[in-house]
Design a protein around this motif. Structure first.
Motif, mmCIF file in Angstrom:
data_model
loop_
_atom_site.group_PDB
_atom_site.id
_atom_site.type_symbol
_atom_site.label_atom_id
_atom_site.label_comp_id
_atom_site.label_asym_id
_atom_site.label_seq_id
_atom_site.Cartn_x
_atom_site.Cartn_y
_atom_site.Cartn_z
ATOM 1 N N ILE A 52 -22.300 64.916 -65.897
ATOM 2 C CA ILE A 52 -22.195 65.582 -64.596
ATOM 3 C C ILE A 52 -21.574 66.955 -64.856
ATOM 4 O O ILE A 52 -20.499 67.048 -65.450
ATOM 5 C CB ILE A 52 -21.322 64.765 -63.620
ATOM 6 C CG1 ILE A 52 -21.912 63.362 -63.439
ATOM 7 C CG2 ILE A 52 -21.205 65.482 -62.274
ATOM 8 C CD1 ILE A 52 -21.034 62.413 -62.624
ATOM 9 N N GLY A 100 -22.697 62.846 -57.707
ATOM 10 C CA GLY A 100 -22.766 62.781 -59.166
ATOM 11 C C GLY A 100 -22.791 61.365 -59.712
ATOM 12 O O GLY A 100 -23.667 60.997 -60.503
ATOM 13 N N GLN A 101 -21.823 60.566 -59.278
ATOM 14 C CA GLN A 101 -21.704 59.212 -59.815
ATOM 15 C C GLN A 101 -22.943 58.386 -59.485
ATOM 16 O O GLN A 101 -23.503 57.696 -60.345
ATOM 17 C CB GLN A 101 -20.435 58.555 -59.232
ATOM 18 C CG GLN A 101 -19.913 57.401 -60.065
ATOM 19 C CD GLN A 101 -19.657 57.817 -61.514
ATOM 20 O OE1 GLN A 101 -19.141 58.902 -61.781
ATOM 21 N NE2 GLN A 101 -20.079 56.961 -62.451
ATOM 22 N N PRO A 160 -22.352 67.779 -54.033
ATOM 23 C CA PRO A 160 -21.090 67.580 -54.752
ATOM 24 C C PRO A 160 -20.560 66.141 -54.746
ATOM 25 O O PRO A 160 -19.800 65.782 -55.633
ATOM 26 C CB PRO A 160 -20.115 68.503 -54.021
ATOM 27 C CG PRO A 160 -20.968 69.514 -53.364
ATOM 28 C CD PRO A 160 -22.280 68.874 -53.061
ATOM 29 N N GLN A 193 -20.398 70.961 -63.517
ATOM 30 C CA GLN A 193 -19.846 71.610 -62.312
ATOM 31 C C GLN A 193 -20.458 73.006 -62.092
ATOM 32 O O GLN A 193 -20.886 73.652 -63.053
ATOM 33 C CB GLN A 193 -18.323 71.747 -62.447
ATOM 34 C CG GLN A 193 -17.560 70.461 -62.142
ATOM 35 C CD GLN A 193 -17.648 69.459 -63.286
ATOM 36 O OE1 GLN A 193 -17.528 69.859 -64.434
ATOM 37 N NE2 GLN A 193 -17.866 68.201 -62.971
ATOM 38 N N ARG A 207 -17.381 72.439 -58.330
ATOM 39 C CA ARG A 207 -17.908 71.215 -57.678
ATOM 40 C C ARG A 207 -19.011 70.612 -58.531
ATOM 41 O O ARG A 207 -19.787 71.350 -59.150
ATOM 42 C CB ARG A 207 -18.487 71.568 -56.292
ATOM 43 C CG ARG A 207 -17.446 71.994 -55.282
ATOM 44 C CD ARG A 207 -18.087 72.518 -54.029
ATOM 45 N NE ARG A 207 -18.953 73.655 -54.335
ATOM 46 C CZ ARG A 207 -19.626 74.350 -53.448
ATOM 47 N NH1 ARG A 207 -19.557 74.025 -52.180
ATOM 48 N NH2 ARG A 207 -20.379 75.363 -53.810
ATOM 49 N N ASP A 208 -19.097 69.260 -58.525
ATOM 50 C CA ASP A 208 -20.186 68.602 -59.242
ATOM 51 C C ASP A 208 -21.515 69.139 -58.701
ATOM 52 O O ASP A 208 -21.721 69.185 -57.477
ATOM 53 C CB ASP A 208 -20.135 67.083 -59.015
ATOM 54 C CG ASP A 208 -18.964 66.449 -59.764
ATOM 55 O OD1 ASP A 208 -18.292 67.161 -60.540
ATOM 56 O OD2 ASP A 208 -18.726 65.243 -59.564
ATOM 57 N N ARG A 209 -22.422 69.556 -59.615
ATOM 58 C CA ARG A 209 -23.646 70.203 -59.121
ATOM 59 C C ARG A 209 -24.909 69.795 -59.870
ATOM 60 O O ARG A 209 -26.016 69.914 -59.338
ATOM 61 C CB ARG A 209 -23.459 71.730 -59.225
ATOM 62 C CG ARG A 209 -24.556 72.542 -58.624
ATOM 63 C CD ARG A 209 -24.784 72.230 -57.174
ATOM 64 N NE ARG A 209 -23.679 72.645 -56.336
ATOM 65 C CZ ARG A 209 -23.611 72.327 -55.029
ATOM 66 N NH1 ARG A 209 -24.551 71.607 -54.445
ATOM 67 N NH2 ARG A 209 -22.574 72.729 -54.329
ATOM 68 N N VAL A 226 -26.724 66.789 -62.662
ATOM 69 C CA VAL A 226 -26.684 65.612 -63.541
ATOM 70 C C VAL A 226 -27.783 65.788 -64.577
ATOM 71 O O VAL A 226 -28.928 66.087 -64.234
ATOM 72 C CB VAL A 226 -26.873 64.293 -62.764
ATOM 73 C CG1 VAL A 226 -26.946 63.109 -63.734
ATOM 74 C CG2 VAL A 226 -25.726 64.080 -61.780
#
Ligand SMILES: C[S@@+](CC[C@H](N)C(=O)[O-])C[C@H]1O[C@@H](n2cnc3c(N)ncnc32)[C@H](O)[C@@H]1O
Length: 277
Positions: free
Chosen positions: A260, A243-244, A240, A262, A267-269, A271
């Motif tokens: 990105i 991402g960046q 999580p 979620q 939550r970011d998951r 890419v």
């Protein structure tokens, strides 16, 4: 002894061992010992527990008290509605990885590459959902590839899936419409905080690339673009907080429109990025 009595005993035994959800796990292991589906346990509770099932239950409880994951004890995990064989040689497929599946299924693809296939959960799910597609799955671990091949056979997908040992894309030839990966991404410093089920029982090769946790993404970003066909897409699962950093690695490797995505908990998951045409 009735199954109900054995179940009560088992729950207390797992609780004493510090197992987080002892009642649920005792029920799952009783179902495993009886050879029935978990939702049938209630119906069996008033029956005496046969000696063979009692012995099986006892062995399963002993393993769970040592914090071995339930999926390794039963040898099965449900992923995207299908049952996958799971052993100590592969990562137990996680529900959050279904985010990657949902994202991949948004677009057409005919040829897929799965990097670090483990049980084969990602590639085999994508092939099962797209009956015209074919795919290649690679892993560094020959033991994991054996498990993935077994799953391909039992799901009737062996004719459309190829398996190959490779250090990421080192031994991969050809081009793909879709390259997917759930690589090891836990930073070395975070390993000590994992639950015993994960830290002591799942293969470390599947969990961490060491260092800052980004090494596999660096290699994949460097190697994958040459294997993406026109309009081909690269999609990876991430931790999580990553991402960046992963989107920047992909952009630096010449990929574009990195998005990105979620998971079901927000939550970011994932890419996702495309090859620049
Ligand atoms: C997080 S697990 C993912 C397993 C499976 N794809 C899933 O999502 O359940 C990462 C996988 O990458 C494999 N792996 C680790 N390092 C690798 C490398 N250098 N080349 C290829 N595969 C690697 C591990 O053996 C493991 O099966």
């Amino acid at each position: 002894m009735t199954a109900a009595f054995a179940l009560r005993d088992a729950t207390a035994r797992l609780a004493a061992a510090g197992v987080p959800d002892p009642a649920r796990d005792a029920r799952l292991l009783l179902a495993h010992a009886l050879g029935i589906a978990p939702d049938r346990v209630l119906l069996a509770l008033q029956d005496p527990l046969p000696a063979t099932a009692a012995a099986r239950f006892d062995a399963a409880l002993a393993a769970r008290a040592q914090r071995q994951p339930v999926s390794q004890i039963t040898g099965q995990r449900l992923f995207w509605g299908r049952s996958f064989r799971v052993t100590a040689d592969v990562l137990d497929p996680r529900p959050e990885t279904e985010t990657l599946i949902a994202a991949a299924l948004q677009r057409p693809f005919a040829r897929v590459l799965d990097l670090g296939t483990g049980s084969g959960a990602i590639l085999l799910t994508l092939l099962a959902e797209r009956p015209e597609a074919t795919g290649l799955a690679v892993d560094l671990s020959p033991a994991a590839l054996d498990v993935a091949r077994t799953n391909a056979e039992s799901l009737g997908l062996a004719e459309r899936a190829t398996f190959q040992q490779s250090d990421w894309l080192a031994n991969v030839a050809g081009q793909f419409d879709l390259i997917v990966s759930n690589p090891p991404y836990i930073a070395a410093a975070e390993m000590a905080d994992l639950s015993p089920e994960v830290r002591d029982w799942e293969p470390h090769l599947a969990l961490t690339p060491g260092g800052d946790g980004l090494e596999a993404y660096r290699t994949i970003a460097a190697q994958a673009p040459a294997h993406l066909g026109p309009d081909g897409q690269l999609m990876v699962e991430i931790g999580p907080q990553q991402g960046q950093a992963v989107a920047e690695l992909f952009a630096a490797a010449g990929l574009h429109t990195a998005r990105i995505l979620q998971d079901f908990d927000g939550r970011d998951r994932v890419v996702a990025a495309k090859r620049r045409i």
